[in-house]
Enzyme design. Structure first.
Site, PDB file in Angstrom:
ATOM      1  N   GLU A 204       3.194 -15.418 -22.583  1.00 40.88           N
ATOM      2  CA  GLU A 204       3.968 -15.000 -23.748  1.00 40.88           C
ATOM      3  C   GLU A 204       3.742 -15.940 -24.928  1.00 40.88           C
ATOM      4  O   GLU A 204       3.653 -15.505 -26.076  1.00 40.88           O
ATOM      5  CB  GLU A 204       5.462 -14.934 -23.392  1.00 40.88           C
ATOM      6  CG  GLU A 204       5.818 -13.929 -22.315  1.00 40.88           C
ATOM      7  CD  GLU A 204       5.637 -12.487 -22.753  1.00 40.88           C
ATOM      8  OE1 GLU A 204       5.355 -12.261 -23.943  1.00 40.88           O
ATOM      9  OE2 GLU A 204       5.774 -11.598 -21.907  1.00 40.88           O
ATOM     10  N   ARG A 208       2.002 -14.214 -28.248  1.00 37.21           N
ATOM     11  CA  ARG A 208       2.921 -14.077 -29.379  1.00 37.21           C
ATOM     12  C   ARG A 208       2.747 -15.195 -30.403  1.00 37.21           C
ATOM     13  O   ARG A 208       2.569 -14.938 -31.590  1.00 37.21           O
ATOM     14  CB  ARG A 208       4.377 -14.061 -28.878  1.00 37.21           C
ATOM     15  CG  ARG A 208       4.685 -12.915 -27.936  1.00 37.21           C
ATOM     16  CD  ARG A 208       6.168 -12.786 -27.726  1.00 37.21           C
ATOM     17  NE  ARG A 208       6.497 -11.913 -26.608  1.00 37.21           N
ATOM     18  CZ  ARG A 208       7.616 -11.213 -26.507  1.00 37.21           C
ATOM     19  NH1 ARG A 208       8.512 -11.268 -27.457  1.00 37.21           N
ATOM     20  NH2 ARG A 208       7.850 -10.455 -25.454  1.00 37.21           N
ATOM     21  N   ASP A 353      -1.079  -4.521 -16.419  1.00 33.78           N
ATOM     22  CA  ASP A 353      -1.545  -3.740 -17.568  1.00 33.78           C
ATOM     23  C   ASP A 353      -2.641  -4.360 -18.414  1.00 33.78           C
ATOM     24  O   ASP A 353      -3.745  -3.822 -18.535  1.00 33.78           O
ATOM     25  CB  ASP A 353      -0.342  -3.380 -18.454  1.00 33.78           C
ATOM     26  CG  ASP A 353       0.535  -4.578 -18.811  1.00 33.78           C
ATOM     27  OD1 ASP A 353       0.245  -5.688 -18.354  1.00 33.78           O
ATOM     28  OD2 ASP A 353       1.522  -4.387 -19.547  1.00 33.78           O
ATOM     29  N   THR A 615      -2.763  -7.892 -27.416  1.00 34.65           N
ATOM     30  CA  THR A 615      -1.744  -7.108 -26.717  1.00 34.65           C
ATOM     31  C   THR A 615      -0.366  -7.231 -27.354  1.00 34.65           C
ATOM     32  O   THR A 615       0.557  -6.543 -26.951  1.00 34.65           O
ATOM     33  CB  THR A 615      -1.686  -7.500 -25.233  1.00 34.65           C
ATOM     34  OG1 THR A 615      -1.017  -6.481 -24.480  1.00 34.65           O
ATOM     35  CG2 THR A 615      -0.992  -8.840 -25.038  1.00 34.65           C
TER      36      THR A 615
END
Length: 696
Positions: A204, A208, A353, A615
């Site tokens: 993350e 991000r 994913d 992503t």
């Protein structure tokens, strides 16, 4: 991406059909007179995609005394006007308070005209972003998490990571919200410090924070007319602010890769630079998380020339591929200490994913100069077709199911909303970012590409159906489906494609969708609008924009809070009005609203052929291999079934085992001989003991 949102406090809201019909330029509601004054004083022409601060100076210079007299005259005139209309009277105060019982989003109920104004629709998305951002700025500025119902913020680390601010930087730029970007940049300059004794999630933090900073660097340097700021102009002290922060963060996160295998640990301490194994799942890392760091670190390597970023990121791909999993489909957990997989759960939802997403995107990122990733993508897509594709029972919607216990186990007809990234990614892979027409003209279109696009089209229908089957028009987090027993596969022959889902309450197609109460929440996820964006850009079909508009209207209708707080997550999409949670996900600003904005924008805004999107919807450029950067690994040879082939050496017509296998064989033989000798000694001693007893 595979983050599950934090637990939130449930709550209620008044049923409303909110609009911002009277919202001002900053996204705040204004009185009628305020709106009229805004309209009078704000009629200035700006270049497309610009949002200059309202108080920027005119280029025409005047003597100071002239400015003072002019300003004073305007102020006196304005005060007189306000006094005349009674703005200062005691009874006028109530008129200034926003009436939340009335709809302020009047455009929601207006029928569409004969010609759609996509620029106007894009502005509505921008207004939604401004309301969300301004609510956060007012009630939770600098905090990592925003709770819009309770109008407060909380931190993920002691000093904060700038989670929302950094994640939204490039959206601010794309929407040309210059004044708000200035606030964000100032906070980063004065308050963002990664020297914290704090454990953070490797994945993350990378997608991000590192992704957000790198995207901000790219857009601010390559598109100077996007929310232009003097502070980041070439030659200024702040020119490399975003890149410097990105490098500092990357050097800290790099510690997560210091495992025995090279597979990153699930977390890393920002101060000690020590990787930390997962506190769950027997210490294994998520496969998606370990293999969704490559775009970020490889782009940073291309910017800085530091090969360490590149080599550590790409080694992960070799380690997981060397396991030789069947048909390119990987279990969702991998051990950092030895690079082997834990369990056999195969799915393209959470924890699986973005591994598949980053295969094709790594190929595109380096302008097709690393064909190894195209090979991995094609093998995996074929595996999806062979093992996971099936069809719903009545209406034949195409779904990507799961194999929780391995490829030989039963199929589970379940799709996370996260899986809805896949149709757009398949379409992107089919054309490389070109339109279908361009790909055909270039001679890069054949049966495979058409079949892949057809699959993308059908999967997009399925994802759109997740929205159209609920009372709110919002998709649940997870959807199950009714399928045949045994399930039909692609190998059973073509299925009759269903028509596009329509919102008819009695429609039979809805019977194929099964939504359980525990799965009925909506976290403002972006995957379906992401796919609509790719499908629109690649096919040119207007219906994907129309679907996106309907989706956006549903978000506005059912997730906006009263007052100035913004938007929030939904507890149950099956109820109207829905209960609302108390959390605005950072990806609402970073991804969902960004994709809506790009969907309604002209196609020449960030052309797909020149960029790759990570992503978390952060924008990176495509580049060619240079500065000593290259693919540093090769795949082991596979047979026609995708299984690793043991390399043999021929001596005449005789085949011998390779050295390692020979050593293993000799080692086993030696061990067996020792065991037989020990057994012989034991038997001899037993015989001697028996003989001794008989003699005595």
């Amino acid at each position: 991406m595979s983050l599950s949102g934090p637990r939130n406090v449930n709550g209620h809201r008044h049923q409303q059909n909110e609009t911002w019909g009277s919202a001002g330029a900053n996204g705040y509601s204004r009185s009628n007179i305020g709106a009229k004054l805004d309209g009078y004083f704000d009629k200035r022409e700006l270049p497309m995609y610009k949002d200059k601060p309202y108080n920027y100076a005119t280029s025409r210079r005047k003597p100071l005394w002239q400015k003072w007299r002019f300003t004073l005259s305007i102020l006196l005139l304005l005060v007189g006007l306000l006094y005349w209309i009674g703005i200062f009277s005691p009874t006028s105060t109530k008129a200034q308070v926003k009436d939340t019982s009335k709809s302020t989003w009047s455009w929601l109920n207006k029928p569409a005209g004969p010609k759609v104004d996509w620029d106007e629709r894009r502005e509505k998305v921008k207004e939604a972003f401004m309301l969300s951002w301004d609510g956060y700025h007012k009630h939770a500025w600098g905090h990592d998490l925003y709770h819009p119902k309770s109008k407060r913020g909380t931190q993920m680390t002691s000093a904060g990571m700038g989670w929302i601010i950094v994640d939204a930087l490039d959206t601010l730029m794309i929407m040309n919200l210059t004044s708000r970007l200035s606030d964000a940049r100032e906070w980063i300059t004065t308050s963002l410090n990664y020297e914290q004794d704090q454990e953070v999630n490797t994945f993350e933090t990378t997608i991000r924070m590192l992704g957000g900073l790198l995207s901000a660097h790219y857009l601010s340097t390559s598109f100077p007319d996007m929310a232009p700021m003097a502070e980041d102009d070439q030659g200024t002290p702040g020119e490399d602010l975003y890149l410097e922060k990105a490098t500092d963060l990357a050097d800290r996160v790099l510690g997560a890769f210091d495992s025995e295998s090279g597979v990153p640990y699930a977390s890393v301490n920002l101060k000690t630079l020590k990787g930390i194994r997962s506190h769950a799942d027997d210490g294994a890392s998520s496969t998606a998380e370990a293999t969704t760091l490559q775009l970020e670190f490889k782009y940073l390597a291309s910017l800085t020339g530091e090969k360490d970023y590149w080599e550590k990121a790409e080694k992960v791909m070799k380690v997981v591929d060397d396991n030789g999993e069947e048909d390119g489909l990987l279990p969702i957990f991998v051990y950092a200490h030895d690079g082997t997989f834990r369990g056999h759960n195969i799915r393209l939802g959470s924890r699986g994913d973005s591994y598949y997403e980053y295969l094709i995107k790594q190929y595109l990122q380096t302008s097709g100069e690393e064909p190894i990733y195209l090979d991995l993508w094609n093998q995996a897509l074929n595996g999806v077709r062979k093992h996971l594709i099936t069809y719903t029972k009545k209406s034949h919607f195409t779904i990507i199911a799961e194999r929780p216990n391995g490829l030989q186990s039963d199929l589970q007809p379940k799709m996370d909303h996260l899986v809805c990234f896949m149709p757009g990614t398949i379409a992107l892979a089919a054309t490389g970012g070109k339109t279908v027409a361009e790909a055909k003209t270039a001679g890069k279109w054949g049966k495979k590409e058409q079949a892949d696009l057809d699959l993308a089209i059908e999967l997009t229908k399925t994802c759109w159906g997740m929205y159209k089957t609920t009372a709110t028009g919002l998709a649940p987090e997870i959807t199950f489906f009714e399928i045949d027993d045994p399930p039909r596969s692609e190998a059973d022959g073509p299925s009759t494609p269903p028509a596009d889902p329509v919102p008819d309450a009695s429609a039979e197609w809805k019977d194929d969708y099964v939504i359980k109460n525990q799965d009925a929440h909506n976290l403002q996820r972006p995957e379906t609008v992401e796919t609509l964006f790719y499908m629109w850009r690649i096919t040119g079909e207007e219906k994907y924009r129309e679907w996106g508009w309907e989706m956006f209207r549903s978000f506005v209708n059912h997730t906006q809070l009263d007052g100035d707080a913004g938007f929030t997550s939904v507890e149950n999409v099956l109820e109207v009005p829905p209960k609302l949670r108390d959390n605005m996900e950072s990806f609402w600003l970073a991804e969902t609203l960004k994709y809506f904005y790009l969907l309604f924008s002209p196609v020449d805004l960030l052309p797909l052929e020149s960029i790759v999107i990570n992503t978390e919807a952060h924008i990176f450029p495509r580049f060619k291999l240079a500065r000593g950067l290259k693919t540093g690994w090769e795949r082991k040879a596979r047979d026609k079934d995708g299984k690793i082939v043991r390399v043999k050496e021929s001596v005449g017509e005789k085949k011998v085992l390779d050295k390692k296998e020979q050593e293993e064989k000799e080692g086993k033989k030696e061990t067996k001989e020792k065991e037989e000798k020990v057994k012989e000694v034991v038997e001899t001693k037993k015989a001697d003991l028996v003989l001794s007893k008989e003699v005595s």
